[in-house]
Design a protein around this motif. Structure first.
Motif, PDB file in Angstrom:
ATOM      1  N   LEU A  41      -2.617   7.926  -2.821  1.00  0.00           N
ATOM      2  CA  LEU A  41      -2.046   7.363  -3.768  1.00  0.00           C
ATOM      3  C   LEU A  41      -0.492   7.810  -3.801  1.00  0.00           C
ATOM      4  CD1 LEU A  41      -1.959   5.614  -6.387  1.00  0.00           C
ATOM      5  CD2 LEU A  41      -2.420   7.555  -7.564  1.00  0.00           C
ATOM      6  N   HIS A  42       0.527   7.042  -3.658  1.00  0.00           N
ATOM      7  CA  HIS A  42       1.838   7.303  -3.722  1.00  0.00           C
ATOM      8  C   HIS A  42       2.437   6.772  -4.919  1.00  0.00           C
ATOM      9  CE1 HIS A  42       1.483   7.488   0.588  1.00  0.00           C
ATOM     10  NE2 HIS A  42       0.492   6.655   0.485  1.00  0.00           N
ATOM     11  N   ARG A  43       3.523   7.427  -5.507  1.00  0.00           N
ATOM     12  CA  ARG A  43       4.417   7.086  -6.604  1.00  0.00           C
ATOM     13  C   ARG A  43       5.847   6.863  -6.113  1.00  0.00           C
ATOM     14  NH1 ARG A  43       4.098  10.304 -11.962  1.00  0.00           N
ATOM     15  NH2 ARG A  43       3.055  11.561 -10.874  1.00  0.00           N
ATOM     16  N   ASN A  44       6.283   5.766  -6.829  1.00  0.00           N
ATOM     17  CA  ASN A  44       7.788   5.095  -6.549  1.00  0.00           C
ATOM     18  C   ASN A  44       8.675   6.393  -6.822  1.00  0.00           C
ATOM     19  OD1 ASN A  44      10.244   4.042  -6.516  1.00  0.00           O
ATOM     20  ND2 ASN A  44       9.082   2.075  -6.756  1.00  0.00           N
ATOM     21  N   THR A  45       9.600   6.620  -5.990  1.00  0.00           N
ATOM     22  CA  THR A  45      10.618   7.658  -6.038  1.00  0.00           C
ATOM     23  C   THR A  45      11.776   7.127  -6.930  1.00  0.00           C
ATOM     24  OG1 THR A  45      11.744   7.162  -4.109  1.00  0.00           O
ATOM     25  CG2 THR A  45      10.057   8.819  -3.986  1.00  0.00           C
ATOM     26  N   GLY A  46      12.056   5.946  -7.166  1.00  0.00           N
ATOM     27  CA  GLY A  46      12.932   5.307  -7.737  1.00  0.00           C
ATOM     28  C   GLY A  46      14.116   4.962  -6.716  1.00  0.00           C
ATOM     29  N   ILE A  47      13.911   5.053  -5.548  1.00  0.00           N
ATOM     30  CA  ILE A  47      14.763   4.757  -4.567  1.00  0.00           C
ATOM     31  C   ILE A  47      14.503   3.545  -3.924  1.00  0.00           C
ATOM     32  CG2 ILE A  47      15.909   5.260  -2.445  1.00  0.00           C
ATOM     33  CD1 ILE A  47      15.458   8.254  -3.000  1.00  0.00           C
ATOM     34  N   GLY A  48      15.172   2.549  -4.003  1.00  0.00           N
ATOM     35  CA  GLY A  48      14.797   1.271  -3.423  1.00  0.00           C
ATOM     36  C   GLY A  48      14.233   0.277  -4.422  1.00  0.00           C
ATOM     37  N   ASN A  49      13.303  -0.575  -4.153  1.00  0.00           N
ATOM     38  CA  ASN A  49      12.583  -1.231  -5.104  1.00  0.00           C
ATOM     39  C   ASN A  49      11.655  -0.773  -5.961  1.00  0.00           C
ATOM     40  OD1 ASN A  49      10.426  -3.337  -6.142  1.00  0.00           O
ATOM     41  ND2 ASN A  49      11.161  -4.621  -4.617  1.00  0.00           N
ATOM     42  N   GLN A  50      11.873  -1.071  -7.222  1.00  0.00           N
ATOM     43  CA  GLN A  50      11.172  -0.245  -8.181  1.00  0.00           C
ATOM     44  C   GLN A  50       9.838  -1.312  -9.062  1.00  0.00           C
ATOM     45  OE1 GLN A  50      13.618   2.316 -10.670  1.00  0.00           O
ATOM     46  NE2 GLN A  50      14.965   2.201  -8.773  1.00  0.00           N
ATOM     47  N   PHE A  52       7.085  -1.848  -8.263  1.00  0.00           N
ATOM     48  CA  PHE A  52       5.634  -1.042  -8.502  1.00  0.00           C
ATOM     49  C   PHE A  52       5.827   0.435  -8.546  1.00  0.00           C
ATOM     50  CE2 PHE A  52       4.873  -4.919  -6.161  1.00  0.00           C
ATOM     51  CZ  PHE A  52       4.176  -5.535  -6.891  1.00  0.00           C
ATOM     52  N   GLN A  53       5.194   1.057  -9.634  1.00  0.00           N
ATOM     53  CA  GLN A  53       5.305   2.343  -9.876  1.00  0.00           C
ATOM     54  C   GLN A  53       4.348   3.326  -8.994  1.00  0.00           C
ATOM     55  OE1 GLN A  53       4.792   0.135 -12.526  1.00  0.00           O
ATOM     56  NE2 GLN A  53       7.166   0.251 -12.385  1.00  0.00           N
ATOM     57  N   PHE A  54       3.256   2.676  -8.446  1.00  0.00           N
ATOM     58  CA  PHE A  54       2.178   3.304  -7.571  1.00  0.00           C
ATOM     59  C   PHE A  54       1.757   2.392  -6.235  1.00  0.00           C
ATOM     60  CE2 PHE A  54       1.895   5.711 -11.606  1.00  0.00           C
ATOM     61  CZ  PHE A  54       1.864   7.255 -11.089  1.00  0.00           C
ATOM     62  N   VAL A  55       1.442   2.959  -5.258  1.00  0.00           N
ATOM     63  CA  VAL A  55       0.867   2.138  -4.270  1.00  0.00           C
ATOM     64  C   VAL A  55      -0.348   2.940  -3.681  1.00  0.00           C
ATOM     65  CG1 VAL A  55       1.043   1.240  -1.945  1.00  0.00           C
ATOM     66  CG2 VAL A  55       3.064   1.320  -3.594  1.00  0.00           C
ATOM     67  N   ASN A  56      -1.597   2.464  -3.673  1.00  0.00           N
ATOM     68  CA  ASN A  56      -2.774   3.114  -3.111  1.00  0.00           C
ATOM     69  C   ASN A  56      -2.974   2.471  -1.781  1.00  0.00           C
ATOM     70  OD1 ASN A  56      -4.998   4.418  -2.670  1.00  0.00           O
ATOM     71  ND2 ASN A  56      -6.081   2.484  -3.413  1.00  0.00           N
ATOM     72  N   ILE A  57      -3.050   3.347  -0.707  1.00  0.00           N
ATOM     73  CA  ILE A  57      -3.443   3.137   0.630  1.00  0.00           C
ATOM     74  C   ILE A  57      -4.724   3.608   1.123  1.00  0.00           C
ATOM     75  CG2 ILE A  57      -2.893   2.875   3.114  1.00  0.00           C
ATOM     76  CD1 ILE A  57       0.175   2.956   2.056  1.00  0.00           C
ATOM     77  N   ALA A  58      -5.795   2.816   0.926  1.00  0.00           N
ATOM     78  CA  ALA A  58      -7.212   3.333   1.520  1.00  0.00           C
ATOM     79  C   ALA A  58      -7.754   2.991   2.590  1.00  0.00           C
ATOM     80  CB  ALA A  58      -8.134   3.234   0.037  1.00  0.00           C
ATOM     81  N   LYS A  59      -8.847   3.604   3.177  1.00  0.00           N
ATOM     82  CA  LYS A  59      -9.417   3.268   4.283  1.00  0.00           C
ATOM     83  C   LYS A  59     -10.942   2.868   3.909  1.00  0.00           C
ATOM     84  CE  LYS A  59      -6.408   3.502   7.804  1.00  0.00           C
ATOM     85  NZ  LYS A  59      -5.728   2.327   8.568  1.00  0.00           N
ATOM     86  N   TRP A  60     -11.518   1.824   4.282  1.00  0.00           N
ATOM     87  CA  TRP A  60     -12.836   1.619   4.038  1.00  0.00           C
ATOM     88  C   TRP A  60     -13.358   1.179   5.378  1.00  0.00           C
ATOM     89  CZ3 TRP A  60     -15.192   1.747  -0.898  1.00  0.00           C
ATOM     90  CH2 TRP A  60     -14.210   2.314  -1.933  1.00  0.00           C
ATOM     91  N   GLU A  61     -14.851   1.334   5.513  1.00  0.00           N
ATOM     92  CA  GLU A  61     -15.632   1.037   6.798  1.00  0.00           C
ATOM     93  C   GLU A  61     -15.559  -0.379   6.879  1.00  0.00           C
ATOM     94  OE1 GLU A  61     -19.559   2.464   6.508  1.00  0.00           O
ATOM     95  OE2 GLU A  61     -18.678   4.713   6.872  1.00  0.00           O
ATOM     96  N   SER A  62     -15.376  -1.329   5.895  1.00  0.00           N
ATOM     97  CA  SER A  62     -15.248  -2.691   5.795  1.00  0.00           C
ATOM     98  C   SER A  62     -14.770  -3.269   4.254  1.00  0.00           C
ATOM     99  CB  SER A  62     -16.691  -3.571   6.257  1.00  0.00           C
ATOM    100  OG  SER A  62     -17.488  -3.249   5.123  1.00  0.00           O
ATOM    101  N   ALA A  63     -14.331  -4.785   4.363  1.00  0.00           N
ATOM    102  CA  ALA A  63     -14.345  -5.613   3.299  1.00  0.00           C
ATOM    103  C   ALA A  63     -15.282  -5.517   2.430  1.00  0.00           C
ATOM    104  CB  ALA A  63     -13.764  -6.671   3.607  1.00  0.00           C
ATOM    105  N   GLU A  64     -16.597  -5.635   3.088  1.00  0.00           N
ATOM    106  CA  GLU A  64     -17.828  -5.791   2.272  1.00  0.00           C
ATOM    107  C   GLU A  64     -18.124  -4.476   1.515  1.00  0.00           C
ATOM    108  OE1 GLU A  64     -17.557  -6.611   5.625  1.00  0.00           O
ATOM    109  OE2 GLU A  64     -17.202  -8.701   5.136  1.00  0.00           O
ATOM    110  N   ALA A  65     -17.913  -3.310   2.209  1.00  0.00           N
ATOM    111  CA  ALA A  65     -18.014  -2.171   1.583  1.00  0.00           C
ATOM    112  C   ALA A  65     -17.411  -1.816   0.398  1.00  0.00           C
ATOM    113  CB  ALA A  65     -18.040  -1.027   2.498  1.00  0.00           C
ATOM    114  N   TRP A  66     -16.035  -2.217   0.426  1.00  0.00           N
ATOM    115  CA  TRP A  66     -14.982  -1.860  -0.583  1.00  0.00           C
ATOM    116  C   TRP A  66     -15.373  -2.903  -1.690  1.00  0.00           C
ATOM    117  CZ3 TRP A  66     -11.905  -6.142  -2.641  1.00  0.00           C
ATOM    118  CH2 TRP A  66     -11.054  -5.488  -3.805  1.00  0.00           C
ATOM    119  N   ARG A  67     -15.874  -4.238  -1.507  1.00  0.00           N
ATOM    120  CA  ARG A  67     -16.388  -5.321  -2.496  1.00  0.00           C
ATOM    121  C   ARG A  67     -17.570  -4.840  -3.107  1.00  0.00           C
ATOM    122  NH1 ARG A  67     -16.506  -9.258   1.075  1.00  0.00           N
ATOM    123  NH2 ARG A  67     -14.223  -9.895   1.033  1.00  0.00           N
TER     124      ARG A  67
END
Length: 109
Positions: A41-50, A52-67
């Motif tokens: 999970l990443h929080r926006n620093t206020g530098i550049g485009n603001q 979105f306040q948070f960005v989540n980047i996650a790895k999953w074994e498959s789209a089906e597993a996430w769903r």
């Protein structure tokens, strides 16, 4: 083949701490489920485009597993007033690493 979930969040400033508490609760559930690999999970620093306040980047074994896991458990951070997530699943098409790293340079396509 593993996939990447990218989820950008609009979170009102007064809800950030509560959002983070709910986020921890959600990750405590997901990290015990088959199919989940990792999340950052990443929080926006206020530098550049603001937008979105948070960005989540996650790895999953498959789209089906996430769903499947999301059908089983609905993340509670979405219940907070003013919080809006925008999740989408992506597949990797290119990876580039710095040539200054100790590991060998890797470029996959």
């Amino acid at each position: 083949m593993p996939v990447t979930l990218i989820n950008v969040f609009n979170v009102p400033a007064e809800k950030e701490e509560e959002f983070l508490l709910h986020w921890k609760q959600t990750t405590d559930v997901f990290r015990r489920k088959k199919g989940f690999i990792e999340t950052h999970l990443h929080r926006n620093t206020g530098i550049g485009n603001q937008t979105f306040q948070f960005v989540n980047i996650a790895k999953w074994e498959s789209a089906e597993a996430w769903r499947s896991i999301h059908d089983e458990y609905q993340p509670s951070e979405y219940t907070l007033a003013g919080v809006k997530g925008h999740p989408a699943i992506f597949e990797s098409v290119m990876n580039v690493q710095s040539t200054l790293l100790e590991e060998p340079y890797i470029w996959t396509w």
